[in-house]
Design an enzyme around this catalytic site. Structure first.
Site, PDB file in Angstrom:
ATOM      1  CG  HIS A  64       0.549   5.254  -0.845  1.00 53.33           C
ATOM      2  ND1 HIS A  64      -0.156   5.965  -1.789  1.00 53.33           N
ATOM      3  CD2 HIS A  64      -0.393   4.772   0.015  1.00 53.33           C
ATOM      4  CE1 HIS A  64      -1.443   5.939  -1.506  1.00 53.33           C
ATOM      5  NE2 HIS A  64      -1.632   5.214  -0.421  1.00 53.33           N
ATOM      6  CG  ASN A  88      -5.748   7.593  -2.032  1.00 51.10           C
ATOM      7  OD1 ASN A  88      -4.530   7.725  -1.953  1.00 51.10           O
ATOM      8  ND2 ASN A  88      -6.402   6.649  -1.371  1.00 51.10           N
TER       9      ASN A  88
HETATM   10 FE1  HDE Z   1      -2.462   5.897   3.840  1.00 50.24          FE
HETATM   11  N1  HDE Z   1      -0.678   5.298   4.660  1.00 50.24           N
HETATM   12  N2  HDE Z   1      -3.445   4.825   5.247  1.00 50.24           N
HETATM   13  N3  HDE Z   1      -4.242   6.369   2.994  1.00 50.24           N
HETATM   14  N4  HDE Z   1      -1.503   6.940   2.463  1.00 50.24           N
HETATM   15  C1  HDE Z   1       0.528   5.633   4.205  1.00 50.24           C
HETATM   16  O1  HDE Z   1       2.286   6.379   5.572  1.00 50.24           O
HETATM   17  C2  HDE Z   1      -2.902   4.325   6.369  1.00 50.24           C
HETATM   18  C3  HDE Z   1      -5.478   6.001   3.429  1.00 50.24           C
HETATM   19  C4  HDE Z   1      -2.059   7.771   1.535  1.00 50.24           C
HETATM   20  O2  HDE Z   1       3.536   9.852  -0.526  1.00 50.24           O
HETATM   21  C5  HDE Z   1       1.631   5.214   5.129  1.00 50.24           C
HETATM   22  O3  HDE Z   1       4.233   7.450   5.293  1.00 50.24           O
HETATM   23  C6  HDE Z   1      -3.916   3.780   7.223  1.00 50.24           C
HETATM   24  C7  HDE Z   1      -6.505   6.798   2.801  1.00 50.24           C
HETATM   25  C8  HDE Z   1      -1.034   8.350   0.704  1.00 50.24           C
HETATM   26  O4  HDE Z   1       4.486   9.436   1.401  1.00 50.24           O
HETATM   27  C9  HDE Z   1       0.878   4.586   6.314  1.00 50.24           C
HETATM   28  C10 HDE Z   1      -5.097   3.960   6.551  1.00 50.24           C
HETATM   29  C11 HDE Z   1      -5.833   7.654   1.974  1.00 50.24           C
HETATM   30  C12 HDE Z   1       0.162   7.829   1.187  1.00 50.24           C
HETATM   31  C13 HDE Z   1      -0.552   4.723   5.875  1.00 50.24           C
HETATM   32  C14 HDE Z   1      -4.790   4.624   5.313  1.00 50.24           C
HETATM   33  C15 HDE Z   1      -4.435   7.369   2.098  1.00 50.24           C
HETATM   34  C16 HDE Z   1      -0.163   6.964   2.292  1.00 50.24           C
HETATM   35  C17 HDE Z   1       2.705   4.391   4.487  1.00 50.24           C
HETATM   36  C18 HDE Z   1      -6.484   3.552   6.999  1.00 50.24           C
HETATM   37  C19 HDE Z   1      -6.431   8.708   1.035  1.00 50.24           C
HETATM   38  C20 HDE Z   1       1.544   8.091   0.660  1.00 50.24           C
HETATM   39  C21 HDE Z   1       3.918   5.292   4.405  1.00 50.24           C
HETATM   40  C22 HDE Z   1      -6.811   3.909   8.315  1.00 50.24           C
HETATM   41  C23 HDE Z   1      -7.177   9.729   1.746  1.00 50.24           C
HETATM   42  C24 HDE Z   1       2.179   9.294   1.278  1.00 50.24           C
HETATM   43  C25 HDE Z   1       3.542   6.482   5.099  1.00 50.24           C
HETATM   44  C26 HDE Z   1       3.514   9.550   0.663  1.00 50.24           C
HETATM   45  C27 HDE Z   1       0.776   6.302   3.068  1.00 50.24           C
HETATM   46  C28 HDE Z   1      -1.556   4.304   6.651  1.00 50.24           C
HETATM   47  C29 HDE Z   1      -5.782   4.929   4.333  1.00 50.24           C
HETATM   48  C30 HDE Z   1      -3.449   8.085   1.332  1.00 50.24           C
HETATM   49  C31 HDE Z   1       1.266   3.186   6.699  1.00 50.24           C
HETATM   50  C32 HDE Z   1      -3.673   3.121   8.557  1.00 50.24           C
HETATM   51  C33 HDE Z   1      -8.014   6.710   3.054  1.00 50.24           C
HETATM   52  C34 HDE Z   1      -1.220   9.316  -0.457  1.00 50.24           C
HETATM   53  O5  HDE Z   1       1.076   5.322   7.481  1.00 50.24           O
END
Ligand code: HDE
Length: 715
Positions: free
Chosen positions: A88, A161
């Site tokens: 992201h 999302n």
């Molecule tokens: Fe994320 N995800 N994600 N994700 N995600 C990040 O956090 C992660 C997942 C989502 O505008 C990171 O600050 C793991 C689902 C958004 O700043 C990180 C898993 C959904 C954003 C991270 C998921 C999301 C992130 C990278 C699986 C929808 C942007 C930078 C276990 C429900 C937020 C940060 C923004 C960002 C990890 C799966 C949505 C690395 C480990 C499912 C919208 O922490």
């Protein structure tokens, strides 16, 4: 640091103010620095006499180390970048507020969901997932939809999302998924694309990705705008009421402008012509006062009913069809203010899935559980240490008191000696708050089980809901989805991967789909799966999963180009323009050059854009103005041909006033009057109503364009 600060921005709540829609704005204003007739100083506040030349020993001599201004200026510049988000990375943000329509006290004790009069400030960040910070907005990808509510009980982050399911079921697989999806590690190719070997290799070996892959290949993967997409919390969460009773909940965002997508070829072209398309669209809409609005929707499920839907609500590769549990619209979010500084707000905002307030709690979804660790952890590298919650955009609007001290870039000056609990030296403060008085208390779920590293048997059906999604698409949407699969898999170089995706994934969803794709990508064996695979459960289509029935009764914020050239009849086209603008459309004259375009009737028009620098892909619709000379000139202009040809190929509304249709004919659009979404009229009054309707329909997917033959069945 702020230059003229009167109150500490760290104190949380602004003295004397009840938190309302403006509370965050006012808090942020305390950290703003707006030089207006001020002297230039160093970081130490020393006024500077010159900032153009370094200090040298002689006019042509070496620069001196004692030049503290040079050293400081260069040092600060050298360290302006922070690591981009690991996923992201590319995004855009906006401020706004949220209001609940009526009290939700029967479901949750969360304070911001009790009173319709309360405006809770929010900050939203939309994003793509795969690309780097500088990548294009319109690539095929999932979009992030993250909302930070600054509530009177602290921050609640809904980090969702634009698709209701996810690729994998357990957070343990997330690094594998993202490694496969990101560019190849040897050459860092391709940027912001899933159309490559490693992603499809992972998919072919990971059947749980089947459902989400179809979502990404569908038109949901190429939204028209951040303002025109749905948002989903994905996981099942819990709501807890005042008596401690829990219900399960799925969160939704519904855009009031409807859910709309781009055409794939258009999306690809925009990526080159205006890589900032979505970012610009959001920013410009807010500047124009066309504030994006989204309704918050809840699907509420009694815990007792959790097992009755034929799939596991803890499995994030499944959705709960709206036809089974309707989405109740409980409030509205309005985005009405752009960030003042992109870095300070959009880049430094740190969403953490674990940021919840009393009345909202988690479930045992294993994807959610891993996220609870990841978001807190990732900020430490990205934002340089543990004090990121003190950054202005991340601060709650309520006071923060605890004994978490020190660390890099600490801002708060914690006074006193009692930085521990229990203490007697500061009255036992800061003291815990009992749950009855608003202290957060986790839901007391009863848990019993062996320590195992395994997937629940209730998570095993990977294809039924993928098939449900496919069966729910309109013919045009299904054709686009099929074309997208052909495109992506056609880019996969290793034949064995293509074969595995067809045989082990697509054929298990729908053999017809697998056969069509197989033909396009040179795969001959789709496996021995029965024509209609029944390995999973048969599911009914869910009409809510198609975008075909979305809102299509408004032209508000739609971008319309009017093609004009010298000799245009100015009055008639000006009346069309003002009619469309009154309905909220953004209408621009595009011509052979910028500036004043002389008319044949004394009503000259001002061209804001020229054919040289503006393609039709950045508009939703095109009109050709009337006037012999104007139309003749445009009909001889290759760029004007391309402008209308592309609008036609991308299924957009096209209008022509009077002689204007000659350009459509010259551009090779046969019998334009009989084409869906093409409106011809000699007079403005005859044009506008039908044209408005054609624009509101968004795209005319049933139009037969002159595209090269597609592999999907004709619609
Ligand atoms: Fe994320 N995800 N994600 N994700 N995600 C990040 O956090 C992660 C997942 C989502 O505008 C990171 O600050 C793991 C689902 C958004 O700043 C990180 C898993 C959904 C954003 C991270 C998921 C999301 C992130 C990278 C699986 C929808 C942007 C930078 C276990 C429900 C937020 C940060 C923004 C960002 C990890 C799966 C949505 C690395 C480990 C499912 C919208 O922490």
């Amino acid at each position: 640091m702020p230059s003229r600060q009167t109150k500490s921005p760290l104190s949380g709540k602004i003295p004397g103010k009840i938190p309302d829609g403006n509370a965050k704005r006012e808090q942020l204003a305390l950290s703003e620095e707006r030089p207006d007739d001020e002297a230039l100083t160093t970081d130490q506040g020393v006024k500077i006499a010159s900032t153009d030349d370094s200090l040298k020993a002689g006019e042509r001599g070496p620069t001196l180390l004692e030049d503290f201004h040079l050293r400081e200026k260069i040092m600060r510049f050298d360290h302006e970048r922070i690591p981009e988000r690991v996923v992201h990375a590319r995004g855009a943000g906006a401020h706004g507020h949220f209001q609940v329509y009526k009290s939700l006290k029967q479901h949750t004790r969360a304070a911001f969901l009790q009173d319709p009069a309360v405006k809770t400030p929010v900050f939203v960040r939309f994003s793509t997932v795969v690309g780097s910070r500088g990548s294009a907005d319109t690539v095929r990808d999932v979009r992030g939809f993250a909302v930070k509510f600054y509530t009177s009980e602290g921050n609640f982050d809904l980090v969702g999302n634009n698709m209701p399911v996810f690729f994998i079921q357990d957070g343990m697989k997330f690094p594998d998924l993202v490694h496969a999806l990101k560019p190849h590690p040897n050459n860092e190719i391709p940027q912001a694309q899933s159309a490559h070997d490693s992603f499809w290799d992972f998919v072919s070996l990971t059947p749980e990705t089947a459902h989400m892959v179809l979502w990404v290949m569908s038109d949901r993967g190429i939204p028209r705008s951040y303002r025109m997409m749905e948002g989903f919390g994905v996981h099942t969460f819990r709501l807890i009421d005042h008596a401690g009773k829990a219900q399960l909940v799925k969160f939704h965002w519904k855009p009031l402008l409807g859910v709309h997508s781009l055409a794939w070829e258009e999306a690809q072209q925009i990526a080159g012509k205006d890589a900032d398309f979505h970012r610009r669209d959001l920013f410009d809409a807010i500047v124009a006062g066309a504030f994006p609005e989204f309704e918050l929707g809840l699907q509420i499920i009694d815990e007792a009913d959790a097992q009755k839907y034929g799939f596991d609500l803890l499995d994030p590769t499944k959705l709960l069809p709206e036809e089974i549990v309707p989405v109740e619209r409980v409030g509205k979010m309005t985005l009405d203010r752009n960030p003042v500084n992109f870095f300070a707000e959009v880049e430094q905002v740190a969403f953490c899935v674990g940021n919840v307030v009393p009345g909202i709690d988690f479930t045992n979804d294993p994807l959610l559980q891993a996220r609870l660790f990841s978001y807190l952890d990732t900020q430490i590298t990205r934002l340089g240490g543990p004090n990121f919650a003190e950054l202005p955009i991340n601060r709650p609007i309520v006071p923060v008191h605890n004994n978490q001290h020190d660390g890099f870039a600490r801002q708060t000056i914690n006074a006193g000696v009692a930085n521990y609990l229990p203490n007697s030296l500061s009255n036992g403060s800061p003291r815990p708050t009992p749950a009855a008085a608003g202290g957060y208390q986790h839901y007391q779920e009863r848990v019993d089980g062996h320590t195992v590293r395994m997937r629940s048997p209730t998570f095993q059906d990977h294809f039924s809901q993928a098939r449900m999604f496919l069966d729910s698409q309109s013919p045009a949407e299904r054709a686009h989805l099929t074309d997208a699969l052909c495109f992506e898999l056609g880019k996969v170089e290793r034949v064995a991967i293509r074969e595995r995706v067809v045989r082990d994934i697509l054929a298990k969803i729908d053999v017809g789909l697998a056969e069509t794709v197989a033909k396009a990508i040179g795969v001959t064996d789709v496996g021995k799966t029965p024509r209609r695979n029944t390995a999973g459960k048969e599911t009914q289509p869910s009409p809510a999963l198609s975008m075909a029935a979305t809102i299509s009764d408004t032209i508000a914020t739609r971008r319309i180009a009017i093609l004009v050239a010298p000799g245009v009849i100015g009055r008639s086209i000006a009346s069309v323009k003002s009619n469309l603008e009154k309905r909220g459309a953004v209408v621009e004259y595009v011509s052979v050059h910028l500036g004043t375009i002389p008319s044949s009737d004394g009503a000259d028009v001002e061209a804001l854009r020229s054919l040289l620098n503006t393609p039709s892909v950045v508009y939703d619709a095109v009109i050709v103005a009337d006037g012999d000379e104007s139309v003749t000139m445009l009909a001889q202009h290759p760029d004007a041909h391309r402008f209308v040809q592309e609008a036609f190929r991308h299924y957009k509304a096209l209008g022509a006033l009077g002689r204007g249709q000659a350009l459509l004919l010259a551009a090779g659009i046969e019998d334009p009057g009989s084409q869906p979404g093409v409106v011809l009229s000699p007079k403005p009054e005859g044009l506008v109503k039908e044209f408005r309707n054609a624009v509101a329909q968004h795209r005319h997917w049933t139009r037969v364009t002159n595209k090269p033959p597609q592999f999907s069945a004709p619609v």
